[in-house]
Design a protein around this motif. Structure first.
Motif, PDB file in Angstrom:
ATOM      1  N   ARG A   1       0.766  -0.853   0.607  1.00 41.56           N
ATOM      2  CA  ARG A   1       0.021  -0.094   0.259  1.00 41.56           C
ATOM      3  C   ARG A   1       0.585   1.609  -0.144  1.00 41.56           C
TER       4      ARG A   1
ATOM      5  N   THR B   1      -7.937   2.360   9.256  1.00 40.27           N
ATOM      6  CA  THR B   1      -9.013   1.291   9.907  1.00 40.27           C
ATOM      7  C   THR B   1     -10.052   1.426   9.694  1.00 40.27           C
ATOM      8  N   LYS B   2     -10.956   1.882   8.490  1.00 44.66           N
ATOM      9  CA  LYS B   2     -12.190   1.836   8.241  1.00 44.66           C
ATOM     10  C   LYS B   2     -11.729   0.777   6.961  1.00 44.66           C
ATOM     11  N   GLU B   3     -11.628  -0.589   7.578  1.00 45.68           N
ATOM     12  CA  GLU B   3     -11.267  -1.239   6.719  1.00 45.68           C
ATOM     13  C   GLU B   3     -12.509  -2.034   6.462  1.00 45.68           C
ATOM     14  N   SER B   4     -12.967  -2.861   4.866  1.00 42.65           N
ATOM     15  CA  SER B   4     -14.102  -3.880   4.864  1.00 42.65           C
ATOM     16  C   SER B   4     -12.879  -5.541   5.155  1.00 42.65           C
TER      17      SER B   4
ATOM     18  N   TYR C   1      -6.408  -6.760   6.249  1.00 39.27           N
ATOM     19  CA  TYR C   1      -4.295  -6.182   6.212  1.00 39.27           C
ATOM     20  C   TYR C   1      -3.935  -7.443   5.486  1.00 39.27           C
TER      21      TYR C   1
ATOM     22  N   ASN D   1      -8.178   5.618   2.394  1.00 39.01           N
ATOM     23  CA  ASN D   1      -8.670   3.655   2.301  1.00 39.01           C
ATOM     24  C   ASN D   1      -8.550   3.205   1.001  1.00 39.01           C
TER      25      ASN D   1
ATOM     26  N   SER E   1      -8.877  -0.510   1.405  1.00 39.44           N
ATOM     27  CA  SER E   1      -8.750  -1.817   2.162  1.00 39.44           C
ATOM     28  C   SER E   1      -9.263  -2.460   0.969  1.00 39.44           C
ATOM     29  N   ASP E   2      -8.964  -2.746  -0.859  1.00 43.06           N
ATOM     30  CA  ASP E   2      -8.733  -3.595  -1.351  1.00 43.06           C
ATOM     31  C   ASP E   2      -8.108  -4.273  -1.661  1.00 43.06           C
TER      32      ASP E   2
END
Length: 304
Positions: free
Chosen positions: A83, A229-232, A235, A268, A270-271
């Protein structure tokens, strides 16, 4: 008859004398300046005795307005494995507004981005060098190719990265000497690389970097965070692994209010997993896209 003629002549001359006006020399009136076009006077109200207001002469230099003083910046690049390639896109957005950067620091792979940027403060150079990365198992070769015989003293801005010796539990701030020799101590992280010389990246504490940046004369500290931290999703998989929990803890430390950090640009993605190094080009593009509005807002705030 003669008498009549003389009387007529007398009357004619008398009439002519009465018809001639006495010529007078008319003194020219004082020149009155047209106040409707003059830049110097404002015509007073005729019903008042107020004196005309004198305005500033056009040929006098105007008093310059006080320009907004732009502070210098220090940047902390968060860790994040693959990332951290998003930092490249974020830097390209910052370059548009010419942020005056004087010092940088980085965590884990964010330290690599920071070190390249510190050399010439060029986002294009960072993009070019980071595109040379091949794979994790060739990380040391990559570091050597980019930083061979390059020292911190040669850089345009100061640079530092934190390292934790896992055996002695001692934290080191590495900020001098040959970059290719000390940078590998700052990179290893859970699930991505084994400790280098018993050292790993320090990912859970940015206070040491804040103190360092302040010591270099930085006025505003900006954190670029790719570990929102607003992850779907996790990590790194599996979700319940110790490695994923370690990354979650590191992310939580970055999003909390850290004393000394003035501004945060957080995206973000997260993908994208921290081990997804095969999509580096797409991650760079996402960094620019997702940070654009935040960076523009900062630029407007500081008059850039």
């Amino acid at each position: 008859m003669k008498y009549i003629i003389l009387m007529a002549l007398f009357l004619f001359v008398s009439c002519q004398h009465k018809g001639v006006r006495k010529t007078e020399t008319v003194k020219p009136e004082a020149t009155v300046q047209d106040t409707t076009t003059s830049p110097n006077l404002v015509k007073p109200n005729e019903n008042t005795t107020e004196a005309p207001v004198v305005l500033q002469q056009q040929n006098q230099p105007s008093v310059p307005l006080k320009s907004k003083v732009v502070p210098n910046f220090g940047i902390i690049f968060s860790g994040g494995g693959a990332r951290t390639w998003a930092h490249v896109g974020m830097l390209k957005e910052m370059q548009k507004y010419k942020f005056p950067v004087v010092s940088v620091a980085g965590i884990e792979w964010g330290s690599v981005v920071a070190a390249i940027y510190a050399q010439n403060l060029s986002s294009n150079e960072v993009e070019w060098e980071m595109s040379k990365f091949k794979s994790l198992d060739k990380s040391n070769e990559f570091i050597q190719s980019v930083f061979t015989k390059k020292t911190v003293a040669d850089m345009k801005s100061s640079f530092a990265c934190p390292s934790l010796n896992v055996k002695s539990q001692t934290v080191y701030l590495l900020n001098r000497g040959n970059v290719d020799q000390f940078l590998p101590f700052c990179i290893p992280s859970p699930a991505l690389a084994k400790p280098y010389g018993q050292s790993v990246a320090l990912m859970t504490d940015v206070s040491i970097l804040v103190q360092h940046l302040r010591a270099t004369g930085v006025q505003k500290i900006l954190l670029l965070n790719v570990l929102n931290t607003k992850e779907s999703g996790p990590y790194i998989k599996p979700v319940d692994s110790l490695e994923n929990q370690t990354w979650a803890a590191a992310a939580a430390q970055l999003v909390k209010k850290n004393i000394g950090i003035d501004e945060v640009v957080s995206i973000n993605i997260s993908d994208v997993g921290i081990d997804d190094f095969d999509h580096r080009r797409e991650i760079m593009a996402k960094g620019a896209e997702l940070s654009y509005s935040q960076i523009k807002k900062l630029a407007d705030k500081y008059g850039l």
